[in-house]
Scaffold this active site. Sequence first.
Site, PDB file in Angstrom:
ATOM      1  N   GLU A 122       0.839  -1.185   0.000  1.00 12.19           N
ATOM      2  CA  GLU A 122       0.000   0.000   0.000  1.00 12.19           C
ATOM      3  C   GLU A 122       0.881   1.244   0.000  1.00 12.19           C
ATOM      4  O   GLU A 122       2.109   1.156   0.126  1.00 12.19           O
ATOM      5  CB  GLU A 122      -0.960  -0.004   1.200  1.00 12.19           C
ATOM      6  CG  GLU A 122      -2.025  -1.097   1.097  1.00 12.19           C
ATOM      7  CD  GLU A 122      -3.061  -1.028   2.206  1.00 12.19           C
ATOM      8  OE1 GLU A 122      -2.923  -0.175   3.099  1.00 12.19           O
ATOM      9  OE2 GLU A 122      -3.993  -1.839   2.173  1.00 12.19           O
ATOM     10  N   HIS A 241      -9.187  10.063   3.541  1.00 10.36           N
ATOM     11  CA  HIS A 241      -8.896   9.021   2.560  1.00 10.36           C
ATOM     12  C   HIS A 241      -9.156   9.593   1.176  1.00 10.36           C
ATOM     13  O   HIS A 241     -10.207  10.197   0.928  1.00 10.36           O
ATOM     14  CB  HIS A 241      -9.761   7.790   2.797  1.00 10.36           C
ATOM     15  CG  HIS A 241      -9.227   6.568   2.127  1.00 10.36           C
ATOM     16  ND1 HIS A 241      -9.246   6.409   0.756  1.00 10.36           N
ATOM     17  CD2 HIS A 241      -8.637   5.447   2.621  1.00 10.36           C
ATOM     18  CE1 HIS A 241      -8.693   5.251   0.446  1.00 10.36           C
ATOM     19  NE2 HIS A 241      -8.314   4.649   1.547  1.00 10.36           N
ATOM     20  N   ARG A 287      -1.011   9.526   1.866  1.00  9.38           N
ATOM     21  CA  ARG A 287      -2.433   9.816   1.709  1.00  9.38           C
ATOM     22  C   ARG A 287      -2.758  11.301   1.677  1.00  9.38           C
ATOM     23  O   ARG A 287      -3.653  11.730   0.946  1.00  9.38           O
ATOM     24  CB  ARG A 287      -3.229   9.148   2.843  1.00  9.38           C
ATOM     25  CG  ARG A 287      -3.464   7.673   2.610  1.00  9.38           C
ATOM     26  CD  ARG A 287      -4.299   7.089   3.725  1.00  9.38           C
ATOM     27  NE  ARG A 287      -4.600   5.688   3.423  1.00  9.38           N
ATOM     28  CZ  ARG A 287      -5.204   4.870   4.276  1.00  9.38           C
ATOM     29  NH1 ARG A 287      -5.552   5.303   5.475  1.00  9.38           N
ATOM     30  NH2 ARG A 287      -5.461   3.623   3.943  1.00  9.38           N
ATOM     31  N   HIS A 346     -11.420  10.021   7.363  1.00  6.08           N
ATOM     32  CA  HIS A 346     -11.194   8.580   7.440  1.00  6.08           C
ATOM     33  C   HIS A 346     -10.578   8.127   8.756  1.00  6.08           C
ATOM     34  O   HIS A 346     -10.974   7.111   9.315  1.00  6.08           O
ATOM     35  CB  HIS A 346     -10.294   8.168   6.276  1.00  6.08           C
ATOM     36  CG  HIS A 346     -10.046   6.693   6.165  1.00  6.08           C
ATOM     37  ND1 HIS A 346     -11.067   5.781   5.955  1.00  6.08           N
ATOM     38  CD2 HIS A 346      -8.907   5.967   6.244  1.00  6.08           C
ATOM     39  CE1 HIS A 346     -10.553   4.562   5.896  1.00  6.08           C
ATOM     40  NE2 HIS A 346      -9.246   4.644   6.081  1.00  6.08           N
ATOM     41  N   ARG A 381      -0.888   9.168   9.145  1.00  3.80           N
ATOM     42  CA  ARG A 381      -0.780   7.725   9.392  1.00  3.80           C
ATOM     43  C   ARG A 381      -0.346   6.983   8.137  1.00  3.80           C
ATOM     44  O   ARG A 381      -0.867   7.197   7.051  1.00  3.80           O
ATOM     45  CB  ARG A 381      -2.129   7.179   9.867  1.00  3.80           C
ATOM     46  CG  ARG A 381      -2.167   5.665  10.039  1.00  3.80           C
ATOM     47  CD  ARG A 381      -3.526   5.219  10.536  1.00  3.80           C
ATOM     48  NE  ARG A 381      -4.582   5.438   9.556  1.00  3.80           N
ATOM     49  CZ  ARG A 381      -5.020   4.512   8.699  1.00  3.80           C
ATOM     50  NH1 ARG A 381      -4.463   3.319   8.668  1.00  3.80           N
ATOM     51  NH2 ARG A 381      -6.007   4.789   7.867  1.00  3.80           N
TER      52      ARG A 381
END
Length: 535
Positions: A122, A241, A287, A346, A381
């Site tokens: 990811e 997100h 992100r 998110h 994060r």
Amino acid sequence: MSDQPEFDLADGAAEVVIVGGGLAGLFCALKLAPRPVTVITAAPLGEGASTAWAQGGIAAAVAEGDSAESHAADTIAVGAGLVDEAVAYRLAREAGARIHDLLDYGVPFDRDLEGRLAVSREAAHSARRIVHVRGDMAGQAIITALIKAVRETPSIRVLEGYLAEALLTDGDAVIGLQLRKTGADITRPLRVAARAVVLATGGIGHLYAVTTNPTEACGQGLAIAARAGAVIADPEFVQFHPTAIMVGRDPAPLATEALRGEGCTLINGAGERFMPARHPLAELAPRDIVARGVFAEIAAGRGAFLDARTALGARFAEEFPTVYQSCVSAGIDPAQQPIPVAPAAHYHMGGVAVDMQGRTSLRGLWAAGEVSCTGAHGANRLASNSLLEAVVYAARIAEDIGGREFAAPPRRAEPLPALRSAPLSAAQEAELRNTMSAKVGVIRDNDGLAAAVRRFSAMEIAATSTAQLNMAITALLVAAAAWTRRESRGAHCRSDYPNENPTLADRTMTTLADARATAASLGEATPRGPRTALA
């Protein structure tokens, strides 16, 4: 609930109470067995927890050639200078043991043809290290397995359908909880003694108009800790997100980041990729960068879409069944059509400040999962670190509590004002959520944040129900800290302070009193009279 008695705090109605039925709460309860534990959840187990919605999986350096040190380095790099490095390294080193715990509890993680744990990649990970279940079903599989284990553990009592609306305190010690039956607006609350309280209540996403979080993720746990005087860390850092599926649903379905890990691309309405010009990692950038890229395309009127036609095509349904069903139910065939996406609230990097054992600043209170702030995530994060953090800290809390002998709590807690537990009216809730999205969202500025601080302060002062009070307090904490941090860092982006300021590379440590002082300094939207809300 009016027929239930108020427990005398000397009776020790519960020794250990865990508030929350998601991954952190259930894992902690299982790790505490055979010590008696009461788990309190507002929704039935399996509902209302963000864990069940997690699609990607759990980050863990379990593959050949990977290492905990590499995992920690990726975590630190993404966190924009605010990650507690000792926390990151210890978190990564404990990942393997916690994955094996989950396997023991029956979680069916995917394996390769040789029987080894299958791993995917990811965004911002330097290796394939995401342990998953059927591509995008990790969260549901994990929560299902843990619920089964909890139901089969005699030492765990589950109290479903009760909301923790306040902590009971004696000085700086938490000695119990005030609960109320969900959906009951006038009935008498239930006060329960506890020698140890573990908050595992989840995040704050539902304070925003567009979110991937369930309705229950509205900051209640953070608010009750703040009201009791707990230190709150980094509340300004909210992760959006980049790829919530925009099909008019609340919460918005999520197009997991693993799709981009498998080669899916982001395009605008003209079919042009826009991320390669923004970051060398393009769609696999951190992100916050991807979210701002998507936001910019939408703001410019070009729209944003996730294109899986080439990378997955006909394999989409089999490899990502959850996302596929979300699309098909809205009339989109992701094998042949780009998926409309937008940033959505998110994950909350901030929360109740805890130490390495999950202890808060209040005696008798621990916190784990998204309601807590360990320092592992910093300002942004790393993907799939949230579930890992939840199990690591849940296990540490269980170990910390398990080795203690608790003294009997005092006979009486400090009094609490009586407020109804009625939910916000539709208009009140819409105003709060729209204000958060418009003024405390992906892009922020001084005037918008100041207006939000004043509005949330006024909402807190005027609150006539605990639901309204708690949501307003959490919103105020986030907005006040965002106004105070005059730079852009990680997920916190200010158009009036577009760069990182090296002198501000420190974590935020704040309290509800600090947030109220910020509101007072900005001038409030309504005159301050006697505070009707809980102090």
